[in-house]
Design a protein around this motif. Structure first.
Motif, PDB file in Angstrom:
ATOM      1  N   UNK A 340       0.870  -1.176   0.000  1.00  0.00           N
ATOM      2  CA  UNK A 340       0.000   0.000   0.000  1.00  0.00           C
ATOM      3  C   UNK A 340       0.909   1.229   0.000  1.00  0.00           C
ATOM      4  N   UNK A 341       0.871   2.005  -1.081  1.00  0.00           N
ATOM      5  CA  UNK A 341       1.741   3.174  -1.221  1.00  0.00           C
ATOM      6  C   UNK A 341       0.954   4.452  -0.986  1.00  0.00           C
ATOM      7  N   UNK A 342       1.641   5.465  -0.445  1.00  0.00           N
ATOM      8  CA  UNK A 342       1.011   6.735  -0.101  1.00  0.00           C
ATOM      9  C   UNK A 342       1.613   7.865  -0.926  1.00  0.00           C
ATOM     10  N   UNK A 343       0.749   8.787  -1.379  1.00  0.00           N
ATOM     11  CA  UNK A 343       1.249   9.951  -2.105  1.00  0.00           C
ATOM     12  C   UNK A 343       1.497  11.092  -1.126  1.00  0.00           C
ATOM     13  N   UNK A 344       1.728  12.294  -1.651  1.00  0.00           N
ATOM     14  CA  UNK A 344       2.053  13.440  -0.787  1.00  0.00           C
ATOM     15  C   UNK A 344       0.943  13.731   0.213  1.00  0.00           C
ATOM     16  N   UNK A 345      -0.314  13.523  -0.217  1.00  0.00           N
ATOM     17  CA  UNK A 345      -1.456  13.816   0.661  1.00  0.00           C
ATOM     18  C   UNK A 345      -1.828  12.613   1.529  1.00  0.00           C
ATOM     19  N   UNK A 346      -1.005  11.569   1.506  1.00  0.00           N
ATOM     20  CA  UNK A 346      -1.236  10.333   2.255  1.00  0.00           C
ATOM     21  C   UNK A 346      -2.485   9.599   1.772  1.00  0.00           C
ATOM     22  N   UNK A 347      -2.859   9.824   0.513  1.00  0.00           N
ATOM     23  CA  UNK A 347      -3.899   9.006  -0.109  1.00  0.00           C
ATOM     24  C   UNK A 347      -3.289   7.653  -0.454  1.00  0.00           C
ATOM     25  N   UNK A 348      -3.994   6.579  -0.126  1.00  0.00           N
ATOM     26  CA  UNK A 348      -3.446   5.232  -0.308  1.00  0.00           C
ATOM     27  C   UNK A 348      -3.690   4.717  -1.722  1.00  0.00           C
ATOM     28  N   UNK A 349      -2.709   3.976  -2.234  1.00  0.00           N
ATOM     29  CA  UNK A 349      -2.798   3.351  -3.558  1.00  0.00           C
ATOM     30  C   UNK A 349      -2.330   1.901  -3.423  1.00  0.00           C
ATOM     31  N   UNK A 350      -3.188   0.953  -3.716  1.00  0.00           N
ATOM     32  CA  UNK A 350      -2.821  -0.458  -3.663  1.00  0.00           C
ATOM     33  C   UNK A 350      -1.902  -0.776  -4.844  1.00  0.00           C
ATOM     34  N   UNK A 351      -0.795  -1.473  -4.573  1.00  0.00           N
ATOM     35  CA  UNK A 351       0.208  -1.743  -5.606  1.00  0.00           C
ATOM     36  C   UNK A 351       0.579  -3.221  -5.611  1.00  0.00           C
ATOM     37  N   UNK A 352       1.535  -3.564  -6.477  1.00  0.00           N
ATOM     38  CA  UNK A 352       2.121  -4.907  -6.608  1.00  0.00           C
ATOM     39  C   UNK A 352       1.066  -5.972  -6.924  1.00  0.00           C
ATOM     40  N   UNK A 353       0.736  -6.054  -8.213  1.00  0.00           N
ATOM     41  CA  UNK A 353      -0.254  -7.023  -8.678  1.00  0.00           C
ATOM     42  C   UNK A 353       0.416  -8.243  -9.312  1.00  0.00           C
ATOM     43  N   UNK A 354       1.631  -8.556  -8.856  1.00  0.00           N
ATOM     44  CA  UNK A 354       2.363  -9.677  -9.426  1.00  0.00           C
ATOM     45  C   UNK A 354       1.729 -11.030  -9.194  1.00  0.00           C
ATOM     46  N   UNK A 355       0.875 -11.141  -8.157  1.00  0.00           N
ATOM     47  CA  UNK A 355       0.195 -12.406  -7.885  1.00  0.00           C
ATOM     48  C   UNK A 355      -1.294 -12.328  -8.192  1.00  0.00           C
ATOM     49  N   UNK A 356      -1.733 -11.232  -8.809  1.00  0.00           N
ATOM     50  CA  UNK A 356      -3.161 -11.012  -9.051  1.00  0.00           C
ATOM     51  C   UNK A 356      -3.733 -12.089  -9.970  1.00  0.00           C
ATOM     52  N   UNK A 357      -5.007 -12.381  -9.772  1.00  0.00           N
ATOM     53  CA  UNK A 357      -5.704 -13.384 -10.577  1.00  0.00           C
ATOM     54  C   UNK A 357      -7.050 -12.830 -11.050  1.00  0.00           C
ATOM     55  N   UNK A 358      -7.396 -13.160 -12.283  1.00  0.00           N
ATOM     56  CA  UNK A 358      -8.720 -12.849 -12.803  1.00  0.00           C
ATOM     57  C   UNK A 358      -9.631 -14.040 -12.503  1.00  0.00           C
ATOM     58  N   UNK A 359     -10.813 -13.758 -11.943  1.00  0.00           N
ATOM     59  CA  UNK A 359     -11.757 -14.837 -11.693  1.00  0.00           C
ATOM     60  C   UNK A 359     -12.431 -15.222 -13.000  1.00  0.00           C
ATOM     61  N   UNK A 360     -12.618 -16.522 -13.216  1.00  0.00           N
ATOM     62  CA  UNK A 360     -13.175 -16.992 -14.483  1.00  0.00           C
ATOM     63  C   UNK A 360     -14.633 -16.604 -14.640  1.00  0.00           C
ATOM     64  N   UNK A 361     -15.323 -16.406 -13.499  1.00  0.00           N
ATOM     65  CA  UNK A 361     -16.712 -15.982 -13.552  1.00  0.00           C
ATOM     66  C   UNK A 361     -16.907 -14.840 -12.567  1.00  0.00           C
ATOM     67  N   UNK A 362     -17.787 -13.875 -12.878  1.00  0.00           N
ATOM     68  CA  UNK A 362     -18.024 -12.735 -11.988  1.00  0.00           C
ATOM     69  C   UNK A 362     -18.825 -13.123 -10.765  1.00  0.00           C
TER      70      UNK A 362
END
Length: 509
Positions: A340-362
């Protein structure tokens, strides 16, 4: 260079790391060195001539680097050398035949495609001689020229087809990214990061390193994630992260600018992703400043209650978008403070999608992943318990990780803390102390500075300690509900986000 001061060093093993640059010439001063293992790194350049002074060397392994040039003749004169491994580098020219090179079983030069000569056991091509007879050359040329011409024409046709196809693909990718895409090459990234120098290194992950860089043309500060292609699964991680992020946009997801898939100057595969740079660093550095990089930001590592709550809402919003608002649901699979990375205003941004998976069905139900069914699905302490029993990834796994993250943010305790053993974990630790002992399990910083920091910006109304404890009780309740052991009992992430918004509104009156 200071390695040369270790006169009595007998064994040096720095294999399989991320070391780069040229081999230090001072190695020759290690007079007592017998075993030197430097394989599996990114060393480049020639073998320094000073290494001829290693009279006692017995075992030398320089394999799997980017070393180049001729193999030095002085290796023949190192009488104690019993094993020499120079395989998988970029050496060229004739292989010596004396000394250790006489025995093919103790010398390895495999993977150096431009070597020739050597003993017969090495099975290398014969080195070309400059003393060829004119007649013989003439006859050979009459045979070679037509063949070369034919292959040249065929090669030109293939190259033209390749570039046309590549151009078509690139145009498609540019349309996907939109007008804001930055087109970069390996050389551009090399210059932007000052040769991927350690001074610009801002993070290390399972599959590579992250560097801060400045793109010269636009003076844009970026984060460059360089994948270690020697690491098994790095290529798949690169593809997963690129595919997950290239078509999605959300204010609480790290923004990918472009991807670079090329080869470096040594002919090795090079893959990197370029992101917007986050000035605030990672959430882990704020929650546990003693173990983070203190120089990431000039701001003190101090988060008030409202700031922590805002970050939690940001992360929940990002997961809600990935799980419920994307055309194909995406499971992050590795949510934790360092991602979880923070910008100057400390707004959070989720990062590192190296293990991310797409679900085959919604659906939120456990779903089979078509691309990968076996492998790591998170980090210790944050991964859902069902993953450890072989279950496929699901959105419920991300919800569990979010619950643990939420408890960590407001207790200040990592799920891997030494106190958690013999069946006790962060979830049970918080659950058994609610609601009576909220003040004891809360991050002391939150309660001590809560009254001073938790104020409504417009009205400057202070918040009482009692109200803070009430809000913390509700926050811990959400964390417990999200990190329930049974996946079907976990709270939906959209409900968690809505409740956190409500808590923030009540806290600020």
């Amino acid at each position: 260079m200071e390695i040369g001061k270790l006169k009595n060093l007998g064994v040096l093993d720095i294999s399989n790391n991320l070391l780069s640059g040229e081999l230090p010439s001072s190695l020759g001063s290690c007079e007592s060195l017998e075993f030197l293992h430097m394989q599996g790194n990114f060393f480049l350049g020639h073998i320094p001539s000073s290494m001829k002074e290693l009279r006692g060397i017995r075992d030398l392994d320089l394999s799997r680097n980017n070393l180049s040039g001729n193999i030095p003749q002085f290796f023949e004169r190192l009488g104690n050398l019993e094993n020499l491994n120079l395989s998988f580098n970029q050496f060229w020219g004739a292989v010596p035949t004396g000394g250790v090179f006489k025995n093919g079983s103790v010398t390895s030069v495999a993977g150096n495609t431009r070597l020739c000569g050597g003993i017969a056991n090495l099975r290398l091509p014969v080195c070309m001689s400059n003393e060829s007879k004119g007649g013989w050359l003439s006859r050979r040329m009459r045979l070679i020229i037509p063949l070369v011409s034919g292959f040249t024409l065929l090669g030109l046709a293939m190259v033209l087809s390749f570039f046309l196809l590549r151009k078509k693909r690139k145009e498609s990718e540019l349309n996907t990214f939109g007008n804001s895409v930055l087109q970069v090459s390996y050389a551009t990234l090399l210059k932007a990061t000052d040769g991927f120098s350690s001074a610009n290194l801002i993070g290390l992950g399972a599959f590579g390193s992250v560097y801060k860089g400045i793109l010269a043309e636009d003076s844009v500060t970026v984060a460059v994630k360089v994948f270690n292609m020697l690491h098994r699964g790095a290529s798949k991680s690169f593809i997963s992260e690129y595919e997950a992020l290239r078509n999605i946009r959300h204010r609480n997801l790290v923004k990918i600018l472009t991807a670079c898939s090329s080869i470096d100057f040594s002919g090795n595969d090079f893959k990197a992703l370029v992101y917007e740079f986050m000035d605030g660093g990672s959430l882990a550095e704020w929650l546990h400043p003693s173990s983070g990089n203190e120089e990431v930001t000039e701001a003190p590592k101090l988060l008030s209650l409202v700031q922590r709550l805002d970050i939690a809402i940001d992360v929940a919003s990002a997961l809600d978008y990935l799980h419920n608002q994307c055309e194909t649901p995406i499971v992050h699979c590795d949510l934790k403070p360092s991602n979880v990375l923070l910008d100057k205003e400390l707004t959070a941004h989720v990062s590192d999608f190296g293990l991310a998976r797409f679900l085959s069905e919604p659906t939120n139900n456990v779903s089979i992943n078509q691309s990968s069914s076996i492998g790591i699905r998170g980090s210790v302490g944050y991964a859902a318990p069902e993953y450890g029993m072989g279950s496929e990834v699901s959105t419920y796994g991300d919800v569990y990780s979010f619950g643990i993250l939420l408890l960590e943010m407001f207790t200040g305790k990592r799920p891997t803390d030494h106190m958690f053993s013999d069946g006790l974990n962060l979830h049970n630790y918080v659950k058994t102390t609610l609601p009576e002992r909220v003040s004891q399990i809360s991050e002391s910083l939150v309660l001590q500075e809560g009254t001073a920091n938790v104020t409504e910006a417009r009205s400057q109304l202070s918040v009482t300690a009692q109200k803070i404890e009430e809000c913390l009780t509700l926050i811990f309740g959400i964390g417990i509900a999200c990190s329930a052991e049974s996946s079907t009992n976990r709270k939906d992430i959209s409900d968690a986000a809505t409740e956190l918004h409500s808590i923030r509104g009540n806290l600020l009156g």
